[in-house]
Write an enzyme that holds these catalytic residues in place. Sequence first.
Site, PDB file in Angstrom:
ATOM      1  N   HIS A 106       0.854  -1.188   0.000  1.00 17.63           N
ATOM      2  CA  HIS A 106       0.000   0.000   0.000  1.00 17.63           C
ATOM      3  C   HIS A 106       0.885   1.231   0.000  1.00 17.63           C
ATOM      4  CE1 HIS A 106      -3.115   2.853   1.142  1.00 17.63           C
ATOM      5  NE2 HIS A 106      -3.985   1.931   0.760  1.00 17.63           N
TER       6      HIS A 106
ATOM      7  N   ASP B  29      -8.059  -4.860  -0.088  1.00 20.43           N
ATOM      8  CA  ASP B  29      -8.559  -5.548  -1.272  1.00 20.43           C
ATOM      9  C   ASP B  29      -8.274  -7.044  -1.258  1.00 20.43           C
ATOM     10  OD1 ASP B  29      -9.742  -3.411  -2.516  1.00 20.43           O
ATOM     11  OD2 ASP B  29      -7.828  -2.690  -3.284  1.00 20.43           O
TER      12      ASP B  29
END
Length: 427
Positions: A306, A363
């Site tokens: 991320h 996700d």
Amino acid sequence: MSKTAILELDGKRYEFPIFVGSENEVAIDVEKLRALTGAITLDPGFKNSGSCKSEITYLDGEEGILRYRGYSIEDLSANSNFLEVSYLVIFGELPTAKQLKDFETDIRKYTLVNEEMKGILDGFPKHAHPMGVLSSLTSALTAFNPKVVNVESEKDMYDAVCKTMGKFLVIATWTYRKTKGYPLNYYDNTKGYVDNFMRLMFELPTEPYEIDPVIKNAIDKLFILHAEHEQNCSTSTVRMVGSSHAGLFASISAGVSALWGPLHGGANQAVLEMLEEIQNDGGDAEKYLDKAKDKNDPFRLMGFGHRVYKNFDPRARIIKKAADEVLAKLGVDDPILAIAKKLEERALEDEYFKSRSLYPNVDFYSGIIYRALGIPTEMFTVMFAIGRLPGWIAQWKEMRVNKEPIARPRQVYVGETLRSYKKMDDR
Ligand code: ACO
């Protein structure tokens, strides 16, 4: 902390003010940099650049903290619901019972979508990706709602918020009905927002539809976890497009397109496709971990890493727990999950991933939950968009209310210097 930062350039000293946020984030205010020095900053991907001051979300990627308007994501996902969180994110405070009831009632004024919009939907091929269709339909809403929002008027702004919350949900579910060839459903103003999402998506005219509370609860939670995430790619896009004073629908349509990419919201679809690929290739998770680590192989482990979380994504923690509960309750036994578990376990103990702080992101788990809930892979990113809508609205509203200037970054030109036009025969 000193009050200014000193820059020395070409033997001259310049002082720039330090701005400290409410959570002690330190920023060097370079607003006057070019005017004073003639130089600009170079920061590809804006890894070090704050584009605005914002009161909406606090995120600490190192500590794994996420708060909307000061409330922790853990607190909100345990105690609140999506509509209440939407109100909080957009208007800044948790609503009273009356404010929440009014908000729901006011959204219901806008849940009918112009029937002519169906003609636009008809024009798309059945296999079109729902995110492309959603972006187009959101943009098309401007044609049916051409009134420019007077951002100085609280009432106008409030109506625009309710209209966007109402219509976006309906057209988002239409993109799914289209892929299935199902008749389009209407919002039922006697039912709640998330109930409506489920009916709009799944109810068929041929049989009764019962809402499973476990599934509804999981969807509500997923929407809360996706509601806002400060200046990510799609939100920055919404703010940037809106900074030219383009309307809310136009700005959100651009946000949907930005979200679609596999490095952003499209990752939830990419995770599932990756897991399926691994399964079809014999289920060897190790092989794909090695591919992800191989610098000569473009393959990346989708759902890992991320831009800002260099610790476990706090949303991933909550979703992982919700995923375990939902899967247990629904009695899902899916071989894809075993592959996901293996990848997760192995990556978390692998030096490559540890040294780069690559943890599973939101996700990685959301795709697994969506699959268990029977939501088709191509709709995963649309689910993300529905959840993110209040965040986009809040950021657009904040940017307009604060009268922010048009967003217009600079560049460092590295192309050819001046040259003369060459006639065709001389080239
Ligand atoms: N698999 C393998 N290696 C990775 C991965 C991954 N998923 N992510 C990053 N790396 C490696 C990079 O190769 C790089 O290695 P190096 O230092 O040896 O060159 C290092 O980790 C840093 O990666 P960057 O790309 O510089 O990190 P950045 O912050 O720019 O990218 C991103 C973040 C785009 C999310 C990246 O981690 C990625 O592509 N992940 C997979 C896609 C994904 O899951 N996206 C969803 C993000 S969450 C969201 O949008 C809701």
